[in-house]
Design an enzyme around this catalytic site. Structure first.
Site, PDB file in Angstrom:
ATOM      1  N   GLY A 167      18.296  -1.651  -3.147  1.00 58.48           N
ATOM      2  CA  GLY A 167      17.731  -0.428  -2.588  1.00 58.48           C
ATOM      3  C   GLY A 167      17.932  -0.400  -1.082  1.00 58.48           C
ATOM      4  N   GLU A 168      16.993   0.210  -0.379  1.00 57.49           N
ATOM      5  CA  GLU A 168      16.990   0.301   1.086  1.00 57.49           C
ATOM      6  C   GLU A 168      18.091   1.203   1.646  1.00 57.49           C
ATOM      7  OE1 GLU A 168      17.293  -3.594   2.829  1.00 57.49           O
ATOM      8  OE2 GLU A 168      15.630  -4.414   1.663  1.00 57.49           O
ATOM      9  N   GLY A 169      18.999   1.698   0.804  1.00 56.49           N
ATOM     10  CA  GLY A 169      20.161   2.421   1.296  1.00 56.49           C
ATOM     11  C   GLY A 169      21.345   1.517   1.556  1.00 56.49           C
TER      12      GLY A 169
END
Length: 334
Positions: free
Chosen positions: A300-302
């Site tokens: 996740g997190e980009g």
């Protein structure tokens, strides 16, 4: 016609026809979004929305809920994977508190868009009230409006929220009429017993809400505050005609909910990677899309967006800078 002009420009670069593969499709897509044969990537941004989930207390994640606020502090300190990759690739990063169950100090470089501390536990009640959901959508829009003032025309969205793969699995199931078990994965690394427990918990949640009609109801009842803010942010990014870099499973579910409301949003979306989360490839296929990378990421997190950004730059770069057969005085195929 711009589409034909772009394709002609791509086809007559000094290469065999189609030799740059999917980069050629990507260059065409970017040109169509920006309505030019000479597109530019300006002031790239990454926005990470963070929020907690009431259902996390039911044991659907391998990590405790306090990891959400701890990781936000890590983002702000520049120590997370997304910070590293954004620094590496010249991408500005913004961290948004959409609904973390924590009181952050006021002197942090944190965008405060907290609607409430954590969504509600969907085993007991909808994740958000109608008012909270609308506020979350608007907050996401406001974040992108402010970024648009910098001239940014390409933006990626990441998330942090213990329990958000569960919310996303529920949303995917309801958006596409799929059995919830087929939309569930190991999230942050569940073992077999924990995964079985997750399937049982989410199946119970589905049974509690039998009559859901719209994508907004799906997102309000089963989603999270960070997912709702991401949806609003994506809608605003589309309205601003930005390129939208889509990260992993959770971001793709947010896009799917927006797509159910406005199918044209996919015109601006670049799906950056296929994650290791069980249902992500299935979801990308349902949306008729193709991802740039498959690195078995599940962070996740980009992170997938930041890693894919150099490829997006390459697509724009060859379109703008590569010689045509005529320019380079190279003989084309007869």
């Amino acid at each position: 016609m711009l589409s034909n002009e772009l394709q002609h420009t791509i086809d007559f670069k000094t290469k065999p026809l189609g030799a740059l593969g999917y980069l050629e499709h990507l260059a065409h897509k970017i040109g169509m979004v920006q309505k030019t044969t000479s597109p530019q990537l300006i002031a790239p941004h990454m926005v990470v929305f963070a929020a907690d989930h009431g259902i996390a207390t039911a044991g659907v994640s391998a990590y405790p809920q306090e990891v959400t606020y701890q990781m936000v502090m890590n983002f702000l300190g520049g120590g997370a994977a997304i910070n590293v990759f954004c620094r590496q690739n010249g991408i500005a990063i913004k961290i948004v508190d959409a609904g973390v169950n924590f009181d952050f100090p006021e002197d942090l470089a944190l965008i405060d868009k907290k609607v409430r501390k954590s969504s509600r536990n969907i085993l007991e009640e909808p994740a958000m009230t109608p008012e909270e959901y609308l506020k979350a959508l608007e907050n996401g829009r406001q974040v992108v409006k402010e970024i648009a003032e910098t001239g940014c025309n390409i933006i990626g969205f990441g998330e942090m929220g213990i329990g958000n793969t569960s919310a996303s699995s529920l949303m995917m199931s309801q958006l596409f009429g799929l059995p919830v078990a087929s939309c569930i994965g190991r999230g942050t690394g569940l073992n077999d017993d924990q995964l079985h427990n997750k399937v049982n918990i989410l199946s119970t949640a589905i049974e509690k809400y039998p009559d859901i009609a719209t994508p907004d109801e799906v997102a309000r009842i089963f989603g999270g505050l960070e997912i709702a803010q991401m949806m609003g942010a994506m809608e605003e990014a589309f309205d601003q005609n930005m390129l939208i870099m889509v990260d992993g499973f959770i971001a793709s579910v947010a896009v799917a909910a927006v797509w159910k409301k406005n199918s044209e949003v996919l015109n601006n979306c670049i799906f950056c990677h296929v994650s290791d989360e069980n249902a992500h490839l299935q979801l990308i296929d349902l949306l008729g899309q193709k991802a740039l990378l498959n690195l078995n990421l599940r962070l996740g997190e980009g992170t997938g967006c930041a890693l894919a950004y150099p490829l997006i730059r390459s697509a724009v770069g060859f379109l703008n800078e590569m010689s045509s057969f005529e320019d380079a005085h190279v003989s084309n195929k007869e």
